[in-house]
Design an enzyme around this catalytic site. Structure first.
Site, short mmCIF file in Angstrom:
data_model
loop_
_atom_site.label_atom_id
_atom_site.label_comp_id
_atom_site.label_asym_id
_atom_site.label_seq_id
_atom_site.Cartn_x
_atom_site.Cartn_y
_atom_site.Cartn_z
N ARG A 147 0.82 -1.21 0.00
CA ARG A 147 0.00 0.00 0.00
C ARG A 147 0.86 1.26 0.00
O ARG A 147 0.49 2.28 -0.58
CB ARG A 147 -0.92 -0.01 1.23
CG ARG A 147 -1.97 1.09 1.21
CD ARG A 147 -2.79 1.08 2.50
NE ARG A 147 -1.94 1.32 3.65
CZ ARG A 147 -2.04 0.67 4.80
NH1 ARG A 147 -2.95 -0.26 4.99
NH2 ARG A 147 -1.23 0.96 5.80
N TYR B 261 -14.67 20.86 -11.62
CA TYR B 261 -15.13 19.53 -12.06
C TYR B 261 -16.31 19.14 -11.18
O TYR B 261 -16.18 19.07 -9.95
CB TYR B 261 -13.98 18.53 -11.89
CG TYR B 261 -14.33 17.11 -12.21
CD1 TYR B 261 -14.64 16.73 -13.52
CD2 TYR B 261 -14.33 16.13 -11.22
CE1 TYR B 261 -14.95 15.42 -13.81
CE2 TYR B 261 -14.64 14.81 -11.52
CZ TYR B 261 -14.95 14.47 -12.81
OH TYR B 261 -15.26 13.16 -13.10
N ASP C 287 -6.47 22.00 -9.85
CA ASP C 287 -6.76 20.83 -10.68
C ASP C 287 -6.21 21.14 -12.08
O ASP C 287 -6.72 22.01 -12.78
CB ASP C 287 -8.26 20.56 -10.71
CG ASP C 287 -8.60 19.25 -11.43
OD1 ASP C 287 -7.84 18.86 -12.34
OD2 ASP C 287 -9.62 18.63 -11.09
N LYS D 159 -7.17 10.72 -17.61
CA LYS D 159 -7.35 11.44 -18.88
C LYS D 159 -6.09 11.28 -19.74
O LYS D 159 -5.86 10.23 -20.28
CB LYS D 159 -7.68 12.90 -18.57
CG LYS D 159 -8.85 13.06 -17.58
CD LYS D 159 -10.18 12.70 -18.20
CE LYS D 159 -11.32 12.58 -17.21
NZ LYS D 159 -11.54 13.69 -16.31
C1 LIG Z 1 -12.10 13.62 -15.02
C2 LIG Z 1 -11.68 14.68 -14.11
C3 LIG Z 1 -11.52 14.44 -12.75
C4 LIG Z 1 -11.83 13.10 -12.14
O1 LIG Z 1 -11.07 12.06 -12.68
P1 LIG Z 1 -11.59 10.55 -12.57
O2 LIG Z 1 -10.39 9.76 -12.80
O3 LIG Z 1 -12.65 10.42 -13.62
O4 LIG Z 1 -12.15 10.37 -11.20
C5 LIG Z 1 -11.11 15.47 -11.94
N1 LIG Z 1 -10.87 16.69 -12.44
C6 LIG Z 1 -11.02 16.98 -13.75
C7 LIG Z 1 -10.74 18.35 -14.24
C8 LIG Z 1 -11.43 15.99 -14.63
O5 LIG Z 1 -11.59 16.27 -15.92
#
Ligand SMILES: *Cc1c(COP(=O)(O)O)cnc(C)c1O
Length: 396
Positions: free
Chosen positions: A61, A114, A186, A211
């Protein structure tokens, strides 16, 4: 957790970092890539080694050579002091917030955030006694007017991943640091290749690795990187929450990262071509893409970013749902789905009025978010051209 000073490759350009960091082939018999370590228990050879706590790996972990490799590459790209990995991007957002807040605190979150992050703040953090105020993403240095005695943290997301407002991160960070607040960014849209939030003044940079880092729509992953001041808090929250991604997912993150730079180059080139083409269409009211000169945040984007990725939003002139369905349903290359950052093109309709609370969304036509994939741009344009013909005829 990977600490930057443990890396040995020195300072090189980011294109080289994505290829070389987090790899040490001769530690693994010369194989180019690190193996996927699947593991929970780590054995100690002797009582003395157990007592000394000097063994680099102690429990699955905490770290494996696979997770360590990805952390090492990301911490270098972000220019941070420490990176922790999470099992999703949303997990990265919630972990980053939990690292800093306590009961009785107040935090500020951009209205363009988000959307699922709002649920975490509005339900979970609220229950834990943390109050959230959403603010206008264009607020800049005026964020000071929202600071309270108990304000602890500001969350920025630039651009917003649906509505694409650019935020003045340096102005917000200056204001926040004057009051000793934490600034969390973010950075999923830009990736650490096209924006470095820590260099702009943020304390923490979040990537939904799901992403562009994974880049092939085949795994969920998140990363949180902090500066010197934040590193200790990230290590603590990782220990407390037990956040760790799966071995396979981590490997897919490493694998995706190696081609991030070349993929983004194509995403960017095609997205700009298509955004300009869409901007000139009579069916389109507006294209929200910071790389376009028409975008209200273009100057900020030019000042703070080194590139644009494949995601943007189009506001159509008002049409009914039948015409919109005719456009969407017949597309060959644009899949309809959430997430993005893979090699494939996507489109998704959305309605910002359903979640905004601090600012009003005044566009009257439907909003469509496009992800421009790695297909030939001519094929994508011709797919969209056919879509507009169906939209204008109002039949699928
Ligand atoms: C998709 C996304 C997230 C969350 O990511 P996941 O892996 O789908 O949980 C957070 N912030 C932004 C800007 C995103 O586009």
């Amino acid at each position: 957790m990977a600490d930057k000073d443990k890396t040995s490759k020195g300072s090189v350009r980011p294109e080289t970092t994505v290829v070389h960091h987090g790899r040490d082939p001769f530690q693994f018999h010369g194989f180019v890539n690190p193996p996927v370590y699947r593991g929970s228990t780590v054995l100690y050879k002797t009582f003395a080694s157990l007592q000394s706590r000097e063994q680099p790996y102690t429990y699955g972990r905490r770290a494996t050579p696979t997770t360590h490799a990805l952390e090492e590459a990301i911490v270098e790209l972000e220019g941070g002091a420490a990176t922790i990995l999470t099992s999703s991007g949303l997990g990265a957002v919630s972990t980053a917030l939990l690292a800093f807040v306590s009961a009785g605190d107040h935090i500020l979150i951009t209205d363009s955030v988000y959307q699922p992050a709002r649920a975490f703040a509005d339900k979970m953090l609220k229950r834990l006694g943390v109050e959230t105020t959403y603010y206008d993403p264009h607020i800049g240095a005026d964020i000071t007017s929202l600071f309270r005695e108990n304000t602890r943290l500001v969350l920025v997301e630039s651009p917003g991943s649906q509505t694409f407002e650019m935020q003045d991160i340096p102005a917000i960070a200056n204001a926040a640091h004057a009051r000793d607040l934490w600034v969390v960014a973010d950075n999923t849209w830009a990736t650490p290749l096209y924006c470095k939030p820590l260099a702009l003044g943020a304390d923490v940079s979040i990537e939904a690795g799901t992403k562009y880092i994974v880049g092939h729509a085949d795994a969920m992953l998140g990363a949180v990187t902090g500066n010197d001041r934040a590193a200790r808090f990230l290590d603590r929250v990782k220990e407390a929450l037990g956040t760790c991604p799966g071995s396979e997912e981590t490997y897919l993150g490493l694998r995706g990262l190696r081609t991030l730079d070349v993929r983004l180059e194509r995403h960017q080139r095609s997205a700009l071509t298509i955004a300009k083409w869409l901007e000139a269409r009579p069916e389109v009211a507006k294209v929200l893409y910071p790389a376009l000169e028409s975008h209200p945040g273009h100057a900020l984007w030019k000042r703070d970013f080194t590139g644009a990725t494949g995601l943007f939003t189009v506001i159509l002139n008002p049409v009914d749902d039948i015409a919109l369905a005719a456009f969407l349903d017949g597309l060959h290359f644009f899949g309809m789905g959430y997430s993005w950052g893979g090699y494939e093109s996507l489109v998704i309709p959305f309605d910002p009025t359903s979640y905004r609370t601090a600012t009003r969304w005044t566009e009257s036509g439907p909003a469509l978010r496009f992800h421009i994939g790695l297909e030939a741009v001519e094929d994508l344009v011709s797919d969209l051209e056919d879509g507009f013909a169906r939209l204008n005829a109002g039949v699928a």
